[in-house]
Design a protein around this motif. Sequence first.
Motif, PDB file in Angstrom:
ATOM      1  N   SER A  24       0.844  -1.209   0.000  1.00  0.00           N
ATOM      2  CA  SER A  24       0.000   0.000   0.000  1.00  0.00           C
ATOM      3  C   SER A  24       0.873   1.251   0.000  1.00  0.00           C
ATOM      4  O   SER A  24       0.543   2.246  -0.644  1.00  0.00           O
ATOM      5  CB  SER A  24      -0.887   0.046   1.244  1.00  0.00           C
ATOM      6  N   PHE A  25       1.999   1.190   0.728  1.00  0.00           N
ATOM      7  CA  PHE A  25       2.873   2.370   0.811  1.00  0.00           C
ATOM      8  C   PHE A  25       3.489   2.681  -0.561  1.00  0.00           C
ATOM      9  O   PHE A  25       3.550   3.840  -0.969  1.00  0.00           O
ATOM     10  CB  PHE A  25       3.972   2.157   1.860  1.00  0.00           C
ATOM     11  N   ILE A  26       3.924   1.645  -1.266  1.00  0.00           N
ATOM     12  CA  ILE A  26       4.485   1.875  -2.615  1.00  0.00           C
ATOM     13  C   ILE A  26       3.421   2.523  -3.495  1.00  0.00           C
ATOM     14  O   ILE A  26       3.690   3.499  -4.199  1.00  0.00           O
ATOM     15  CB  ILE A  26       4.941   0.558  -3.272  1.00  0.00           C
ATOM     16  N   ASN A  27       2.208   1.985  -3.433  1.00  0.00           N
ATOM     17  CA  ASN A  27       1.146   2.538  -4.274  1.00  0.00           C
ATOM     18  C   ASN A  27       0.853   3.983  -3.904  1.00  0.00           C
ATOM     19  O   ASN A  27       0.679   4.838  -4.777  1.00  0.00           O
ATOM     20  CB  ASN A  27      -0.124   1.688  -4.144  1.00  0.00           C
ATOM     21  N   ALA A  28       0.818   4.270  -2.604  1.00  0.00           N
ATOM     22  CA  ALA A  28       0.518   5.636  -2.168  1.00  0.00           C
ATOM     23  C   ALA A  28       1.643   6.595  -2.572  1.00  0.00           C
ATOM     24  O   ALA A  28       1.397   7.704  -3.040  1.00  0.00           O
ATOM     25  CB  ALA A  28       0.311   5.665  -0.651  1.00  0.00           C
ATOM     26  N   LEU A  29       2.876   6.126  -2.427  1.00  0.00           N
ATOM     27  CA  LEU A  29       4.037   6.971  -2.714  1.00  0.00           C
ATOM     28  C   LEU A  29       4.122   7.301  -4.202  1.00  0.00           C
ATOM     29  O   LEU A  29       4.450   8.419  -4.594  1.00  0.00           O
ATOM     30  CB  LEU A  29       5.306   6.227  -2.287  1.00  0.00           C
ATOM     31  N   THR A  30       3.826   6.305  -5.020  1.00  0.00           N
ATOM     32  CA  THR A  30       4.011   6.503  -6.452  1.00  0.00           C
ATOM     33  C   THR A  30       2.717   6.964  -7.120  1.00  0.00           C
ATOM     34  O   THR A  30       2.726   7.351  -8.280  1.00  0.00           O
ATOM     35  CB  THR A  30       4.460   5.189  -7.126  1.00  0.00           C
ATOM     36  N   GLY A  31       1.608   6.878  -6.384  1.00  0.00           N
ATOM     37  CA  GLY A  31       0.336   7.256  -6.967  1.00  0.00           C
ATOM     38  C   GLY A  31      -0.109   6.292  -8.057  1.00  0.00           C
ATOM     39  O   GLY A  31      -0.898   6.626  -8.919  1.00  0.00           O
ATOM     40  N   GLN A  32       0.447   5.104  -8.003  1.00  0.00           N
ATOM     41  CA  GLN A  32       0.073   4.105  -9.011  1.00  0.00           C
ATOM     42  C   GLN A  32      -0.243   2.782  -8.321  1.00  0.00           C
ATOM     43  O   GLN A  32       0.229   2.534  -7.228  1.00  0.00           O
ATOM     44  CB  GLN A  32       1.246   3.817  -9.964  1.00  0.00           C
ATOM     45  N   SER A  33      -0.996   1.941  -9.011  1.00  0.00           N
ATOM     46  CA  SER A  33      -1.241   0.604  -8.468  1.00  0.00           C
ATOM     47  C   SER A  33      -0.114  -0.308  -8.896  1.00  0.00           C
ATOM     48  O   SER A  33      -0.247  -1.070  -9.843  1.00  0.00           O
ATOM     49  CB  SER A  33      -2.552   0.049  -9.000  1.00  0.00           C
ATOM     50  N   VAL A  34       0.993  -0.202  -8.203  1.00  0.00           N
ATOM     51  CA  VAL A  34       2.163  -0.982  -8.583  1.00  0.00           C
ATOM     52  C   VAL A  34       2.054  -2.383  -8.000  1.00  0.00           C
ATOM     53  O   VAL A  34       2.370  -3.371  -8.632  1.00  0.00           O
ATOM     54  CB  VAL A  34       3.450  -0.302  -8.054  1.00  0.00           C
ATOM     55  N   SER A  35       1.592  -2.461  -6.762  1.00  0.00           N
ATOM     56  CA  SER A  35       1.615  -3.729  -6.047  1.00  0.00           C
ATOM     57  C   SER A  35       0.218  -4.128  -5.600  1.00  0.00           C
ATOM     58  O   SER A  35      -0.620  -3.292  -5.319  1.00  0.00           O
ATOM     59  CB  SER A  35       2.486  -3.591  -4.800  1.00  0.00           C
ATOM     60  N   ILE A  36       0.034  -5.446  -5.508  1.00  0.00           N
ATOM     61  CA  ILE A  36      -1.268  -5.949  -5.066  1.00  0.00           C
ATOM     62  C   ILE A  36      -1.387  -5.814  -3.547  1.00  0.00           C
ATOM     63  O   ILE A  36      -0.477  -6.168  -2.804  1.00  0.00           O
ATOM     64  CB  ILE A  36      -1.436  -7.431  -5.462  1.00  0.00           C
TER      65      ILE A  36
END
Length: 413
Positions: A24-36
């Motif tokens: 969730s942190f990666i997604n929030a940081l990048t503003g993308q759905s990178v990880s499930i």
Amino acid sequence: MNTTPVANRLHIGIFGKRNAGKSSFINALTGQSVSIVSPVAGTTTDPVGKAMEIHGIGPVYIYDTAGIDDTGELGEKRVSRTRAVMGKINLAVVVTTAEDFDDRDRALLDELRDRGARAILVFNKIDVKPLDDDVAAGLEKDKIPFVAVSCLTGENIGAAREHMIELAKNLEAERSTIVGDIIGHGELVLLVVPIDLGAPKGRLILPQVQVIRDILDNDAVALVVKEREIEYILSSLKTPPGLVICDSQVVLKVAGDLPEGTKLTTFSILFSRLKGDLARFVEGVKAIDTLHDGDRVLICEACTHHPVPDDIGRVKIPRWVKLYTGKDITFDVHAGPILDREISDYKLIIHCGGCMINRAEMMGRIRATDEKQIPITNYGIAISHVHGVLSKALSPFPYEQSLLEEVHERPGP
Ligand SMILES: Nc1nc2c(ncn2[C@@H]2O[C@H](COP(=O)(O)OP(=O)(O)OP(=O)(O)O)[C@@H](O)[C@H]2O)c(=O)[nH]1
Ligand SMILES: [Mg+2]
């Protein structure tokens, strides 16, 4: 080649226990759905690396990892994969929550720092439970950077990014220049690149491309030739080149062709300075001169590849070292992190150039040899040494060159 090479990107790793909200942190940081993301603990199984730009930091390679507290046979495998990633990381984020924060998070933070990464602690899910004041005070006292966020509501994600930008300052994935400190403005640099059967079709290899780019970045002039054209090009130039850089495999011929006083080095030497520790490798190569019958040498490759018939690490280097020393030496080959292998039996480790790994990982490999005090060098430096031209190939680097002066005569048989 129109993207930044992976090894040149800042490597960021997101670590922590299962379900802390790493993905969730990666997604929030990048503003993308990178990880499930899911409520099931153990959603992320393999460390997944992704090249991306993070606003304010630049080109990065970011790894989502499996929970460090995973258990069971499969879980242990996942944890060991996560650990393998730790060695490559420049900037580490340990994600935890106010509820679950414990000694395991602190130990993880310490381990990452010990391995040379800068690390920040992120307390996630503050929408559920805010961070206790005394925990915050304790971290401040220990000078551990931390930030409390919610990946769900987005609260403080901006602050986390600012913290990361601050930590990433002056933290270079690699040295910023390959040759900028050894060439002058407008200087002519001659690159000697053999195009043999081993050369990839239709292109140059990454280190060659990077050196050419770096020469241009430093307002100098790059001239690229094959080894057969050296004599012709030298005779057509009004003044000799300020520096000649060649592939290690043709260093003997090139050293012979150059006029006295022309500076020479190899791509391999330049990259061992960039990624590793040139002085350490020069010290290490001296061990070749003290090898005896029955000694073992480990050839270490950064990545697995299909060996070609005249493979440099598996065939050529063993042959040259045996010829040079006249000793009956056993060579073993290992691909992957040195930590995975028992190395005490070896008198010397000869590592590949490591073009596909970053500086943090190469330094980790060098550190792995420290404890056992096993000399380490790399392919290119070993090749120049057994051809008797290493001192010449170190001419742009007087300090490292001076280390060779202590090489003693080989002891008699
Ligand atoms: N309330 C709340 N829930 C969150 C927050 N961030 C993540 N979650 C939830 O926590 C659960 C785990 O999130 P993930 O991002 O998958 O966690 P992870 O650390 O990657 O988990 P693993 O990959 O299983 O190790 C999911 O149900 C998320 O929706 C948050 O800030 N607040
Ligand atoms: Mg995950």
